[in-house]
Motif scaffolding. Structure first.
Motif, PDB file in Angstrom:
ATOM      1  N   TRP A  29     -61.547  36.182  51.604  1.00 13.38           N
ATOM      2  CA  TRP A  29     -62.812  36.838  51.889  1.00 13.38           C
ATOM      3  C   TRP A  29     -63.673  35.959  52.771  1.00 13.38           C
ATOM      4  CZ3 TRP A  29     -63.820  41.777  51.436  1.00 13.38           C
ATOM      5  CH2 TRP A  29     -62.970  42.518  50.623  1.00 13.38           C
ATOM      6  N   VAL A  30     -64.273  36.587  53.795  1.00 11.75           N
ATOM      7  CA  VAL A  30     -65.054  35.886  54.811  1.00 11.75           C
ATOM      8  C   VAL A  30     -66.396  36.587  54.979  1.00 11.75           C
ATOM      9  CG1 VAL A  30     -65.104  35.230  57.254  1.00 11.75           C
ATOM     10  CG2 VAL A  30     -62.929  35.304  56.045  1.00 11.75           C
ATOM     11  N   ALA A  31     -67.456  35.792  55.169  1.00 11.74           N
ATOM     12  CA  ALA A  31     -68.765  36.313  55.578  1.00 11.74           C
ATOM     13  C   ALA A  31     -69.112  35.608  56.882  1.00 11.74           C
ATOM     14  CB  ALA A  31     -69.823  36.037  54.521  1.00 11.74           C
ATOM     15  N   LEU A  32     -69.414  36.380  57.923  1.00  8.99           N
ATOM     16  CA  LEU A  32     -69.743  35.816  59.234  1.00  8.99           C
ATOM     17  C   LEU A  32     -71.093  36.326  59.697  1.00  8.99           C
ATOM     18  CD1 LEU A  32     -66.336  36.315  61.089  1.00  8.99           C
ATOM     19  CD2 LEU A  32     -67.270  34.185  60.193  1.00  8.99           C
ATOM     20  N   GLU A  33     -71.945  35.406  60.149  1.00 14.83           N
ATOM     21  CA  GLU A  33     -73.246  35.779  60.698  1.00 14.83           C
ATOM     22  C   GLU A  33     -73.040  36.201  62.146  1.00 14.83           C
ATOM     23  OE1 GLU A  33     -76.835  36.014  62.488  1.00 14.83           O
ATOM     24  OE2 GLU A  33     -75.687  34.238  62.974  1.00 14.83           O
ATOM     25  N   SER A  34     -73.716  37.251  62.582  1.00 14.34           N
ATOM     26  CA  SER A  34     -73.462  37.837  63.899  1.00 14.34           C
ATOM     27  C   SER A  34     -73.800  36.926  65.075  1.00 14.34           C
ATOM     28  CB  SER A  34     -74.213  39.162  64.033  1.00 14.34           C
ATOM     29  OG  SER A  34     -75.604  38.941  63.915  1.00 14.34           O
TER      30      SER A  34
END
Length: 74
Positions: A29-34
């Protein structure tokens, strides 16, 4: 007598942080800021969403789920 100097320029606007949450090609699982200002790997979907919501301040639409695989590029 004191003199106050007021700048005619408005203060810089705070960058709105928007995150995309999804899995990479290995299922992590990954969270990336735009804007490339933050992100990381997480043990599960809920942890990634919690991180993204806390970092963005929780405005509506700030966290989106991606149907496509995500990748963190260093």
């Amino acid at each position: 007598m004191s003199v106050s100097i007021v700048s005619a320029e408005p203060p810089p606007a705070r960058v709105a942080l928007n995150y995309v949450v999804g899995q990479d090609c290995r299922g992590r699982w990954v969270a990336l800021e735009s804007h490339g200002l933050g992100g990381g790997y997480f043990r599960d979907r809920e942890a990634a969403i919690r991180y993204a919501a806390a970092e963005s301040g929780c405005p509506a639409g700030a966290v989106r789920l991606s149907p496509e695989p995500l990748a963190i590029i260093l």
